[in-house]
Design an enzyme around this catalytic site. Structure first.
Site, PDB file in Angstrom:
ATOM      1  N   ALA A 100       0.795  -1.236   0.000  1.00 29.71           N
ATOM      2  CA  ALA A 100       0.000   0.000   0.000  1.00 29.71           C
ATOM      3  C   ALA A 100       0.830   1.290   0.000  1.00 29.71           C
ATOM      4  CB  ALA A 100      -0.991   0.014   1.172  1.00 29.71           C
ATOM      5  N   SER A 104       0.686   0.578  -7.297  1.00 29.11           N
ATOM      6  CA  SER A 104      -0.308   0.506  -8.385  1.00 29.11           C
ATOM      7  C   SER A 104      -0.686   1.903  -8.861  1.00 29.11           C
ATOM      8  CB  SER A 104      -1.576  -0.211  -7.918  1.00 29.11           C
ATOM      9  OG  SER A 104      -1.253  -1.447  -7.376  1.00 29.11           O
ATOM     10  N   GLU A 122       0.663  -6.280 -10.798  1.00 27.59           N
ATOM     11  CA  GLU A 122       0.895  -7.466  -9.963  1.00 27.59           C
ATOM     12  C   GLU A 122      -0.370  -8.339 -10.033  1.00 27.59           C
ATOM     13  OE1 GLU A 122       1.138  -6.708  -5.713  1.00 27.59           O
ATOM     14  OE2 GLU A 122       2.968  -7.896  -5.630  1.00 27.59           O
ATOM     15  N   GLN A 165       3.889 -18.547  -1.668  1.00 24.26           N
ATOM     16  CA  GLN A 165       5.105 -18.100  -2.374  1.00 24.26           C
ATOM     17  C   GLN A 165       5.352 -18.892  -3.654  1.00 24.26           C
ATOM     18  OE1 GLN A 165       5.309 -15.123   0.202  1.00 24.26           O
ATOM     19  NE2 GLN A 165       6.449 -15.232  -1.670  1.00 24.26           N
ATOM     20  N   ARG A 197       6.414  -5.289  -8.843  1.00 20.97           N
ATOM     21  CA  ARG A 197       7.151  -6.345  -8.144  1.00 20.97           C
ATOM     22  C   ARG A 197       7.725  -7.368  -9.139  1.00 20.97           C
ATOM     23  NH1 ARG A 197       3.484  -6.434  -3.323  1.00 20.97           N
ATOM     24  NH2 ARG A 197       4.417  -4.974  -1.865  1.00 20.97           N
ATOM     25  N   LEU A 258      -3.241   1.436   3.512  1.00 23.41           N
ATOM     26  CA  LEU A 258      -3.805   0.076   3.477  1.00 23.41           C
ATOM     27  C   LEU A 258      -5.232   0.094   4.046  1.00 23.41           C
ATOM     28  CD1 LEU A 258      -1.986  -3.187   4.378  1.00 23.41           C
ATOM     29  CD2 LEU A 258      -4.073  -2.657   5.582  1.00 23.41           C
ATOM     30  N   ARG A 261      -7.597   1.772   1.663  1.00 22.43           N
ATOM     31  CA  ARG A 261      -7.904   0.942   0.494  1.00 22.43           C
ATOM     32  C   ARG A 261      -8.971  -0.100   0.836  1.00 22.43           C
ATOM     33  NH1 ARG A 261      -2.905  -1.933  -2.164  1.00 22.43           N
ATOM     34  NH2 ARG A 261      -2.856  -3.137  -0.240  1.00 22.43           N
TER      35      ARG A 261
HETATM   36  N1  LIG Z   1       0.932   9.292  -3.027  1.00 25.25           N
HETATM   37  C1  LIG Z   1      -0.194   8.954  -2.427  1.00 25.25           C
HETATM   38  N2  LIG Z   1      -0.757   9.784  -1.566  1.00 25.25           N
HETATM   39  C2  LIG Z   1      -1.890   9.453  -0.938  1.00 25.25           C
HETATM   40  N3  LIG Z   1      -2.559   8.282  -1.105  1.00 25.25           N
HETATM   41  C3  LIG Z   1      -2.042   7.420  -1.953  1.00 25.25           C
HETATM   42  C4  LIG Z   1      -0.837   7.686  -2.661  1.00 25.25           C
HETATM   43  N4  LIG Z   1      -0.553   6.616  -3.430  1.00 25.25           N
HETATM   44  C5  LIG Z   1      -1.528   5.728  -3.217  1.00 25.25           C
HETATM   45  N5  LIG Z   1      -2.432   6.209  -2.351  1.00 25.25           N
HETATM   46  C6  LIG Z   1      -3.638   5.495  -1.881  1.00 25.25           C
HETATM   47  O1  LIG Z   1      -3.148   4.453  -1.015  1.00 25.25           O
HETATM   48  C7  LIG Z   1      -3.863   3.239  -1.250  1.00 25.25           C
HETATM   49  C8  LIG Z   1      -2.871   2.153  -1.663  1.00 25.25           C
HETATM   50  O2  LIG Z   1      -2.303   2.497  -2.922  1.00 25.25           O
HETATM   51  P1  LIG Z   1      -1.913   1.382  -3.981  1.00 25.25           P
HETATM   52  O3  LIG Z   1      -1.444   2.090  -5.197  1.00 25.25           O
HETATM   53  O4  LIG Z   1      -3.001   0.387  -4.111  1.00 25.25           O
HETATM   54  O5  LIG Z   1      -0.666   0.706  -3.218  1.00 25.25           O
HETATM   55  P2  LIG Z   1       0.179  -0.604  -3.558  1.00 25.25           P
HETATM   56  O6  LIG Z   1      -0.056  -0.918  -5.000  1.00 25.25           O
HETATM   57  O7  LIG Z   1       1.590  -0.216  -3.258  1.00 25.25           O
HETATM   58  O8  LIG Z   1      -0.307  -1.662  -2.645  1.00 25.25           O
HETATM   59  C9  LIG Z   1      -4.891   3.540  -2.318  1.00 25.25           C
HETATM   60  O9  LIG Z   1      -6.117   3.787  -1.664  1.00 25.25           O
HETATM   61  C10 LIG Z   1      -4.387   4.797  -2.998  1.00 25.25           C
HETATM   62  O10 LIG Z   1      -5.461   5.575  -3.478  1.00 25.25           O
HETATM   63  N1  LIG Z   2       3.085 -13.282   1.771  1.00 29.81           N
HETATM   64  C1  LIG Z   2       3.144 -12.574   0.642  1.00 29.81           C
HETATM   65  N2  LIG Z   2       2.272 -11.578   0.437  1.00 29.81           N
HETATM   66  C2  LIG Z   2       2.366 -10.895  -0.700  1.00 29.81           C
HETATM   67  C3  LIG Z   2       3.343 -11.171  -1.672  1.00 29.81           C
HETATM   68  N3  LIG Z   2       3.193 -10.302  -2.682  1.00 29.81           N
HETATM   69  C4  LIG Z   2       2.174  -9.515  -2.355  1.00 29.81           C
HETATM   70  N4  LIG Z   2       1.662  -9.898  -1.177  1.00 29.81           N
HETATM   71  C5  LIG Z   2       0.459  -9.354  -0.544  1.00 29.81           C
HETATM   72  C6  LIG Z   2       0.621  -8.021   0.053  1.00 29.81           C
HETATM   73  C7  LIG Z   2      -0.721  -7.395  -0.179  1.00 29.81           C
HETATM   74  O1  LIG Z   2      -1.619  -7.802   0.827  1.00 29.81           O
HETATM   75  C8  LIG Z   2      -1.173  -7.994  -1.497  1.00 29.81           C
HETATM   76  C9  LIG Z   2      -0.864  -7.163  -2.711  1.00 29.81           C
HETATM   77  O2  LIG Z   2       0.319  -6.432  -2.540  1.00 29.81           O
HETATM   78  P1  LIG Z   2       0.394  -4.844  -2.787  1.00 29.81           P
HETATM   79  O3  LIG Z   2       1.620  -4.373  -2.106  1.00 29.81           O
HETATM   80  O4  LIG Z   2       0.446  -4.692  -4.277  1.00 29.81           O
HETATM   81  O5  LIG Z   2      -0.839  -4.231  -2.231  1.00 29.81           O
HETATM   82  O6  LIG Z   2      -0.492  -9.223  -1.582  1.00 29.81           O
HETATM   83  C10 LIG Z   2       4.240 -12.234  -1.438  1.00 29.81           C
HETATM   84  O7  LIG Z   2       5.117 -12.569  -2.245  1.00 29.81           O
HETATM   85  N5  LIG Z   2       4.088 -12.908  -0.280  1.00 29.81           N
END
Ligand SMILES: Nc1ncnc2c1ncn2[C@@H]1O[C@H](COP(=O)(O)OP(=O)(O)O)[C@@H](O)[C@H]1O
Ligand SMILES: Nc1nc2c(ncn2[C@H]2C[C@H](O)[C@@H](COP(=O)(O)O)O2)c(=O)[nH]1
Length: 332
Positions: A100, A104, A122, A165, A197, A258, A261
């Site tokens: 988070a 994305s 991802e 994994q 990733r 997180l 979201r």
């Molecule tokens: N730069 C930012 N500032 C504030 N909120 C953000 C930012 N980037 C993402 N978010 C918010 O944080 C949450 C997680 O972002 P996301 O892109 O899904 O993270 P990830 O892909 O790393 O898990 C989403 O609700 C998104 O709208």
């Molecule tokens: N245990 C693991 N969890 C993983 C892995 N790759 C992603 N994740 C989890 C983390 C989040 O809950 C979700 C998606 O990841 P984002 O960071 O894109 O929100 O999946 C892994 O390799 N192992």
């Protein structure tokens, strides 16, 4: 249930916070869940290279690399300007960072900013939807049982982390093996395939973390590392990266994002878990103290970007970030 799908996952509402892992674990029993969200898709995936193309020979060019040249050569029919070398001009970069942190969101920004860039999401939705069997429903129509491995892993990490994994790594491998689209092969600029990733964070962030937390035991860890090394070595150039973009923000910020979201599987994730993942990222990409087993990865250029800024809506911040990314891609 809608579309005749019976989504049967392991779940139990009796939760127990595990101080050691930073996850709230729950005991298991079967319940029906609503369908998970649709996959995030920014592109139509192309066909995959076959695993059979990947054995090595004693020649200087591995079969995998020859197959790549053939594949690049075939793609000439897609673009009159591409050559067998065109594919090798396409750079491969992964976006890494904590859960988070905004990967994305940042990936979508990149996709809209650069016509020479192709972003590969991802495959989270695959982990949430594993078709694990069919059965007859009450009306005798076939019903598909779908397992949500992401949920199973969070609910019972000791039981499911190794399985998770294996599946996450295979799905990342498939993503990294997708050939670049014709648009990139004929690009005059710096064409880049960007992955959210990679098979490397699978091992050096998540699997390692789960091993250190005791959710993957030493036998599972040995087995994982063995097949991971074999796959990465056999696929060779096909899964190499030229660079990494590391998005970083304090774990507390990731926790807030997180929560906002609201992904249902992540309800049990605690700050402690995000802190551990933050440390793994810093060890691998900043301190370089993680033991890495692939030569090219040891030397890989890393662009560290501060994700603790509002880049979702602020056009000025977006422009600054895109400029940094462009310069980074040109330097690779
Ligand atoms: N730069 C930012 N500032 C504030 N909120 C953000 C930012 N980037 C993402 N978010 C918010 O944080 C949450 C997680 O972002 P996301 O892109 O899904 O993270 P990830 O892909 O790393 O898990 C989403 O609700 C998104 O709208
Ligand atoms: N245990 C693991 N969890 C993983 C892995 N790759 C992603 N994740 C989890 C983390 C989040 O809950 C979700 C998606 O990841 P984002 O960071 O894109 O929100 O999946 C892994 O390799 N192992």
């Amino acid at each position: 249930m809608a579309a005749g799908l019976c989504r049967c996952v392991l779940f139990n509402p009796v939760s127990k916070f595990n101080k050691h892992t930073g996850l709230t674990q729950v005991r298991r029993f079967g319940v029906l869940l609503p369908p998970p969200p649709l996959p995030l898709q920014w592109k139509t995936p192309g066909s995959l290279l076959r695993a059979g193309n990947t054995q090595t020979t004693s020649n200087t060019l591995s079969v995998a690399r020859k197959a790549e040249m053939i594949s690049a050569s075939c793609s000439r029919s897609l673009s009159s300007t591409s050559t067998p070398d065109a594919k090798f001009k396409v750079k491969r970069v992964s976006i890494e960072g904590n859960i988070a942190v905004g990967k994305s969101t940042f990936a979508r920004l990149l996709q809209s900013a650069g016509p020479d860039w192709e972003v590969m999401a991802e495959p989270v939705s695959k982990w949430q939807n594993i078709e694990s069997g069919t059965s007859k429903g009450a009306d005798s129509s076939p019903q598909t049982t779908v397992s949500n491995l992401l949920q199973m892993m969070y609910q019972d990490p000791q039981r499911w982390s190794y399985t998770f994994q294996t599946f996450s790594c295979m799905s990342r491998l498939r993503t990294q093996l997708q050939p670049p689209p014709a648009r990139l092969l004929s690009s005059e600029g710096t064409p880049v395939q960007v992955y959210e990733r990679s098979v490397y964070s699978d091992r050096y962030i998540f699997a390692l973390n789960m091993f250190e937390l005791g959710c993957i035991n030493s036998t599972e860890w040995a087995v994982y590392q063995d097949w991971h090394s074999l796959l990465v070595e056999q696929f060779g150039h096909q899964v190499e990266l030229e660079g990494i973009i590391y998005l970083t923000a304090p774990p507390e910020i990731c926790m807030e994002r997180l929560a906002s979201r609201g992904r249902s599987e992540e309800k049990g994730v605690e700050l402690d878990y995000l802190e551990k993942l933050h440390v793994q990222h810093e060890r691998w990409l900043v301190d370089k103290s993680t033991e890495i087993h692939f030569e090219k990865l040891k030397q890989i250029p890393v662009l560290r970007l501060d994700a603790n800024v509002e880049f979702q809506t602020d056009p000025e911040v977006q422009e600054q970030l895109i400029t940094k990314v462009k310069n980074f891609f040109s330097s690779l």
